[in-house]
Scaffold this motif. Sequence first.
Motif, PDB file in Angstrom:
ATOM      1  N   TRP A 186       0.803  -1.227   0.000  1.00 48.89           N
ATOM      2  CA  TRP A 186       0.000   0.000   0.000  1.00 48.89           C
ATOM      3  C   TRP A 186       0.835   1.276   0.000  1.00 48.89           C
ATOM      4  O   TRP A 186       0.374   2.337  -0.438  1.00 48.89           O
ATOM      5  CB  TRP A 186      -0.934   0.011   1.201  1.00 48.89           C
ATOM      6  N   LEU A 187       2.067   1.228   0.510  1.00 46.31           N
ATOM      7  CA  LEU A 187       2.880   2.445   0.632  1.00 46.31           C
ATOM      8  C   LEU A 187       3.619   2.705  -0.675  1.00 46.31           C
ATOM      9  O   LEU A 187       4.436   1.889  -1.108  1.00 46.31           O
ATOM     10  CB  LEU A 187       3.875   2.309   1.785  1.00 46.31           C
ATOM     11  N   ARG A 188       3.344   3.826  -1.290  1.00 46.71           N
ATOM     12  CA  ARG A 188       3.954   4.187  -2.569  1.00 46.71           C
ATOM     13  C   ARG A 188       4.458   5.618  -2.494  1.00 46.71           C
ATOM     14  O   ARG A 188       3.681   6.566  -2.516  1.00 46.71           O
ATOM     15  CB  ARG A 188       2.946   4.027  -3.698  1.00 46.71           C
ATOM     16  N   ASP A 189       5.773   5.765  -2.356  1.00 48.38           N
ATOM     17  CA  ASP A 189       6.378   7.098  -2.250  1.00 48.38           C
ATOM     18  C   ASP A 189       5.703   7.935  -1.163  1.00 48.38           C
ATOM     19  O   ASP A 189       5.337   9.103  -1.377  1.00 48.38           O
ATOM     20  CB  ASP A 189       6.313   7.837  -3.589  1.00 48.38           C
ATOM     21  N   SER A 190       5.497   7.319  -0.016  1.00 52.31           N
ATOM     22  CA  SER A 190       4.946   7.978   1.180  1.00 52.31           C
ATOM     23  C   SER A 190       3.461   8.291   1.082  1.00 52.31           C
ATOM     24  O   SER A 190       2.928   9.026   1.922  1.00 52.31           O
ATOM     25  CB  SER A 190       5.730   9.255   1.511  1.00 52.31           C
ATOM     26  N   ILE A 191       2.770   7.801   0.067  1.00 51.21           N
ATOM     27  CA  ILE A 191       1.317   7.964   0.011  1.00 51.21           C
ATOM     28  C   ILE A 191       0.668   6.590   0.187  1.00 51.21           C
ATOM     29  O   ILE A 191       1.299   5.550  -0.039  1.00 51.21           O
ATOM     30  CB  ILE A 191       0.860   8.602  -1.318  1.00 51.21           C
ATOM     31  N   ILE A 192      -0.588   6.599   0.570  1.00 51.59           N
ATOM     32  CA  ILE A 192      -1.330   5.347   0.768  1.00 51.59           C
ATOM     33  C   ILE A 192      -2.136   5.077  -0.487  1.00 51.59           C
ATOM     34  O   ILE A 192      -3.141   5.740  -0.759  1.00 51.59           O
ATOM     35  CB  ILE A 192      -2.257   5.444   1.991  1.00 51.59           C
ATOM     36  N   ASP A 193      -1.659   4.123  -1.271  1.00 54.26           N
ATOM     37  CA  ASP A 193      -2.319   3.756  -2.526  1.00 54.26           C
ATOM     38  C   ASP A 193      -3.126   2.481  -2.285  1.00 54.26           C
ATOM     39  O   ASP A 193      -2.579   1.387  -2.184  1.00 54.26           O
ATOM     40  CB  ASP A 193      -1.262   3.540  -3.612  1.00 54.26           C
ATOM     41  N   MET A 194      -4.441   2.612  -2.208  1.00 57.73           N
ATOM     42  CA  MET A 194      -5.311   1.467  -1.951  1.00 57.73           C
ATOM     43  C   MET A 194      -5.550   0.623  -3.202  1.00 57.73           C
ATOM     44  O   MET A 194      -6.082  -0.483  -3.108  1.00 57.73           O
ATOM     45  CB  MET A 194      -6.659   1.939  -1.396  1.00 57.73           C
ATOM     46  N   GLY A 195      -5.179   1.173  -4.374  1.00 60.61           N
ATOM     47  CA  GLY A 195      -5.398   0.447  -5.609  1.00 60.61           C
ATOM     48  C   GLY A 195      -6.748   0.759  -6.220  1.00 60.61           C
ATOM     49  O   GLY A 195      -7.689   1.184  -5.536  1.00 60.61           O
ATOM     50  N   PHE A 196      -6.843   0.541  -7.549  1.00 62.86           N
ATOM     51  CA  PHE A 196      -8.069   0.924  -8.268  1.00 62.86           C
ATOM     52  C   PHE A 196      -9.280   0.075  -7.859  1.00 62.86           C
ATOM     53  O   PHE A 196     -10.419   0.463  -8.068  1.00 62.86           O
ATOM     54  CB  PHE A 196      -7.845   0.814  -9.779  1.00 62.86           C
TER      55      PHE A 196
END
Length: 897
Positions: free
Chosen positions: A343-353
């Motif tokens: 979920w962690l992508r360059d310090s952001i929370i990416d929950m996915g599409f």
Amino acid sequence: MSISNLDSLFKPNSVAVIGATGEPGHVGAVIMRNLLAGKFLGPVMPVNPAVDAVAGVLSYKSVDTMPLTPDLGVICTPPDTAPEAIKDLGKRGTRAAVVLSPGYSKLSRPDKKALQQRMLEAAAPYGVRLLGPSGLGLIIPGIGLNCSLAGSDAKPGRIAFISQSASLFTAVLDWAGTKGIGFSYLVSLGDRADLKYGDIIDYLSSDPNTRSILLYVESVTDARSFMSASRAAARNKPVLVIKPGRKLWTVHPPGPEEGRDEVYDEAFRRAGMLRVFEIDALFDAAQTLARSRPLRGDKLAILTNGGSVGMMAADTLLAGGGKLAEFSGETRAALDGILGPNWLRDSIIDMGFDAEAGHYEKALRVLLKEPGANAILIIHVPFATVPGVEAAKAAATVLGKSSRTVLACFMGFDQSGEEVRLLTEAGIPTYETPDKAVGAFVHLVRHRRNQELLMEMPASLPTEFYPDPDAARAVVEAALAEGREDLSEPEAKAVLAAYGVPAIASRMAADAADAVAQADQLGYPVAIKIVSPDIRQPFDVGGIALDLETPEAVRESAEAMLARVARIRPEARVTGFIVQEMGRRVGARELFIQARVDPVFGPYVVFGQGGLAGRATQDVAVALPPLNMSLARDLIFRTRVAAALAGTEADAGADIDAICLTLVQVAQLITDVDRVSAIDVNPLLADEKGVLVLGARVLADASREPDPHRLAIRPYPRELEECTVLKTGRKVLLRPIRPEDEPAHFEFFKRLSPEDLRFRFFGVVRELSHMEMARLTQIDYEREMAFIATAEDESGKPETLGVVRASTQPDNSSAEFAIIVRSDQKGAGLGRMLMEKMIRYCRERGTKVLCGQALLENGGMQGLAHKLGFDVSKNFDEEVAEMRLDLQAPTPSLPKT
């Protein structure tokens, strides 16, 4: 500055239009059309002796013939008739007028000034307040009053907009109409003959219908009242400002009466206002500040179902000076369990599409507990797998009762759609794009910092600071007596030395031989620098030589400089040389400090990187005096060079306190010595040992006279300090309160009995917070005063024994006092001393009435008030005694205690 009679302008029950007409396009016709087209319920009375009716409304021949006295008059007659119209309205009892005389804008500047003076003279005997002349008038949507020349009306709302620009007034009105934004008031100031920014801001500050105040400012003419009103308002509600000219002055430098943009910028910041640069950002920021929860830091957590969009938002955040949230191990583990390991992508929370509504809900519950996130931004990208409405419902369910700042951007959805409605009802501000959402957060961060500056407790000076203004003035006056406004470098350093600024020894030399003689007296090695009124930077012509260790080296360098200048700049006049000790300090940073006098806001200080590097980097920040250690530190850390000054584990850095003290000293110098117009300290060497001035320049101006109002913010009034002796024989100092008194004030409150606190605050008082105490100790001396009694305790530490304070109306018509004396100090005559000092102060500044209240059971306060000449009346319904002293009456002889 006065808010008297402004109710007649902002809450009128009836309006008279002087010069009303049916002639198409005439000002009087436009005003009548707008007044009658709105929902204003009061009578609109046209006045025109040449017609019987205007727009179907019976017209009156003169102001005297109207059936009732209008609250508000609108003057639409030619400019030369406006003063007489104002006089007629004043005689009738009208107390506010909008001057929209056609043809005024075509008058010459001198004619405008003369006409404005005639208007003010006509208004003064009757207390008539004037809006304009010129401008577009005002609109008050809440009462349906459109008393303007604008082509459209406005929706009711909670935002007040004050504009100096007529064109922006109409542009904002049209723009807001398309966005559905409403207003409490829209005011076009015009030429500000009477009502200025400070007056309007003061009125709106306490207006319950106004949640935010928005300003469009081109220029300020009354800096101190503007700053006082803005600082007071910014403590109560958001005040936002747009001002053009951020880059324009680099192409067209400001004129002699115009202030510099960077000084305006600092004035806005120091007043607790937030400056923005676009119209949509102005309204976005206003709504965000009005609807968001208090922000406790600058770290933002970005939660999204679109990683790329989240990364772009993170870039915008970092570019704007914000920070990404830091997640604890507990938070990381919890999100792993909800979203999987990636979920962690360059310090952001990416929950996915493919994130479901439940992911939003669960992730938000985790983030609300994360101390490393001061706010949360939800970005929803409209994928087919998750309906936006479901995601909005999930977010609203979690966030509806949260105290955390949360912003949202639901991309691709109509801003009037169901998703936005759900979020708005949950108190979550929403934005059309991620950039706008991040921009709103950055505005929150900047606003929070500006508010902290209003409430910050200044640090004490690291050493006692005892300037010698008389010594500095003597050097300046001696130079002026010789016809010189540009002091020599030794003179400049002597002026700085009078304020405790350490500088390296310098001597003036008339020629090469004299340079050798001066170097012999100073001791080797030395540096020499050519002196010429035609050469601003000696380095540019090779006019500086360093590390000269012998008389021969000094002579050769001086002669070589003369030859070089004769070849490169043959027209330049060389008046001699400056010879000074070498001030090498290995590893020291080169800084510079400037002080100047702005034509609008008065003295200001500039700090930044010094030496040749500073000319290239332009790394500078600006501050307005008076400065203290905290404000000086803030000034330093607004520059990039601050990072180098702070040091690292391998580098001791510089003595920040010493730099702060130097800034305070230079600011105090240009504040105290009126005829000093400019100070340059460059370079200023700074390392872990302290600071040392290598180069200095001071400019004086023989035409400057002492002006107690030249500072935009009134400084600490040291002249009001007074030593006295209590009945017990204890010596005390009565003086105005200072921000530095906050710690002692906390101790003071701890030693008050519950009954004394109840008598003072009319109820049970819990322990005061830092913000509450800051309001008591950080006062605006322009509109309030608090005198404390302070004395040394047994250990020699100063302690507060009592305090009296008075809050004055902006027009100085009255002041309300409150007093409290420490419980163990009663009976020593301290209460009477404090009250008498406050009475003297209010009387001397022209306050008309001093009043206050006490609980009925507080007989001691009522008795003291009687002895001091107050009229005391008892209000049994409110259970208070009301005390009133007429300060304009002859001073009675007070009975002795």
